[in-house]
Enzyme design. Structure first.
Site, PDB file in Angstrom:
ATOM      1  N   PHE A 139      11.048   4.668   1.043  1.00  0.00           N
ATOM      2  CA  PHE A 139      10.664   3.444   0.349  1.00  0.00           C
ATOM      3  C   PHE A 139       9.326   3.682  -0.323  1.00  0.00           C
ATOM      4  CE2 PHE A 139       8.629  -0.663  -0.195  1.00  0.00           C
ATOM      5  CZ  PHE A 139       9.654  -1.388  -0.798  1.00  0.00           C
ATOM      6  N   ASP A 224       3.278   9.916   0.312  1.00  0.00           N
ATOM      7  CA  ASP A 224       3.135   8.467   0.260  1.00  0.00           C
ATOM      8  C   ASP A 224       2.710   8.002   1.651  1.00  0.00           C
ATOM      9  OD1 ASP A 224       3.531   5.723   0.464  1.00  0.00           O
ATOM     10  OD2 ASP A 224       5.406   5.713  -0.670  1.00  0.00           O
ATOM     11  N   LYS A 253      -2.109  -0.859   1.623  1.00  0.00           N
ATOM     12  CA  LYS A 253      -2.019  -1.665   2.842  1.00  0.00           C
ATOM     13  C   LYS A 253      -3.344  -1.828   3.589  1.00  0.00           C
ATOM     14  CE  LYS A 253       2.975  -1.366   3.666  1.00  0.00           C
ATOM     15  NZ  LYS A 253       3.275  -2.785   3.482  1.00  0.00           N
TER      16      LYS A 253
END
Length: 398
Positions: A139, A224, A253
């Site tokens: 993702f 990532d 995040k």
């Protein structure tokens, strides 16, 4: 009608229905706890999906935001920003990187990385070399570019045709990756630990093999770390567990302790690729967010947070393994640090709802994997409380 119900009814009129929201209307948070507008308390073992690594409203982050808000909220990236410079220095001095591009989210950071690998490869190898290999179950974001990179068909439904130039291989299978290479391949992009895909760890040596493959074919390697960076796995960055350095790393995040931020970190030799006019972000690395980032990163490095993450990660895993032994429908516990998954042989959505009703926030990914992402400051007592709630829910399925 409760206060929560009133807010939910109002939201359903004007808020886009892009989320299947739970019936919780948050009002305030402190540490590992969240309170709703009706005064109910919850143990937050989701942490804003790995955003609140330092817990809710960490004093150092709040203080930095308050101080900076009174001095300068925003200034264009046409000018130099001291707080942004300090945050970049901290990131580079504690990683493989030399340069940082700041933006507002993980998807934007991944877009920057994907633009960089294409531009670099086309400049070095020619325009026919533009494809990126990513992993199935990965993702990478919700923009048109990042859903094209994501190895899950469900995120692309209704948005076709997607951006060309991506090939997907099973995570952990170096043979499949080697077989997928062709004259168009320019880079590999992976999560060192897959979060949304079910908390999947790479086999021992896999990331080293990927690094070697990239070196062999002069391809760039992108990690990532949007979800697993900033201490989540017990080291500042997840790649440090495997002793493998990427060419580019993306963060978001938890980087600013709560406020929105994204970053792409890369090496000096790629700096000229993203030169003036090649990329940008209006709000990226502005004074307010960068001040929060400096405070959050210093807290991770100075306050024993990483050590606590490793110790409490071991303890959560131990408690989850105890539950696995007691319940036959729990098939596996896996993870690293404080990103942990409990795989079930039954659907997990109702378990999440029942935990919510009893005051524990977790979530379920890929249908049958309960995911636990508590703040890195979590204590043993809070873990015991959370595991007690989870145990009481699992008993209903015994």
């Amino acid at each position: 009608m409760s206060v929560s119900s009133e807010w939910i009814a109002r939201g359903e009129i004007h808020i886009a229905a892009t989320y299947a929201r739970f019936p919780l209307v948050a009002q305030r948070g402190e540490g590992c706890r969240l309170w709703d507008v009706d005064g109910k308390s919850y143990l937050d073992f989701l942490a804003g999906v790995a955003v609140n690594n330092l817990g809710h409203c960490h004093p150092r982050v709040v203080s930095a935001l308050q101080k900076q808000a009174a001095e300068l909220l925003h200034v264009s990236n046409f000018y130099h920003i001291p707080q942004q410079i300090e945050l970049a220095e901290l990131l580079c001095s504690n990683s493989f990187g030399d340069r940082v591009f700041f933006c507002n989210s993980g998807a934007e950071a991944n877009e920057a990385a994907m633009k960089l690998v294409r531009k670099y490869s086309q400049q070095v190898h020619g325009k026919e070399r533009f494809e990126v290999i990513t992993a199935l179950a990965s993702f990478h974001g919700r923009t048109l570019g990042t859903i094209s990179a994501t190895g899950q068909d469900k995120v692309r439904v209704g948005f076709e045709p997607v951006v060309p130039g991506f090939r997907y291989v099973p995570f952990g299978d170096i043979g499949a990756m080697r077989a997928a290479l062709n004259e168009h391949t320019c880079a590999v992009m992976l999560e060192p630990v897959q979060g949304e895909g079910g908390v999947n760890l790479p086999p021992e040596g896999y990331l080293r093999d990927v690094r070697a493959l990239c070196d062999e074919h002069d391809m760039l390697l992108v990690f990532d770390e949007v979800q697993v960076g900033c201490g989540r796995t017990g080291t500042l960055f997840a790649y440090q567990h495997d002793g493998v350095e990427p060419d580019i790393m993306t963060l978001a995040k938890a980087l600013a302790g709560g406020p929105p931020i994204g970053a792409a970190i890369f090496r000096e030799k790629h700096a000229e690729i993203l030169g003036p006019g090649s990329h940008g972000s209006t709000f990226g690395g502005n004074p307010l967010i960068s001040a929060a980032g400096v405070a959050a990163l210093k807290t991770l490095l100075e306050d024993g947070v990483l050590e606590n993450c490793r110790a409490m990660g071991d303890y959560v895993r131990k408690r989850l393994e105890e539950l696995r032994e007691r319940y036959s429908f729990v098939t596996e516990v896996r993870g690293r640090g404080l990103i942990l998954g409990m795989e079930l042989s039954i659907e997990g959505a109702e378990i999440v709802k029942k935990c919510l009703a009893k005051g524990l926030l977790i979530n379920c990914t890929v249908g049958k994997v309960l995911r636990f992402l508590p703040p890195l400051i979590v204590t043993k007592d809070e873990i015991d409380e959370a595991m007690g709630i989870l145990d009481s829910v699992l008993q209903e399925y015994k």
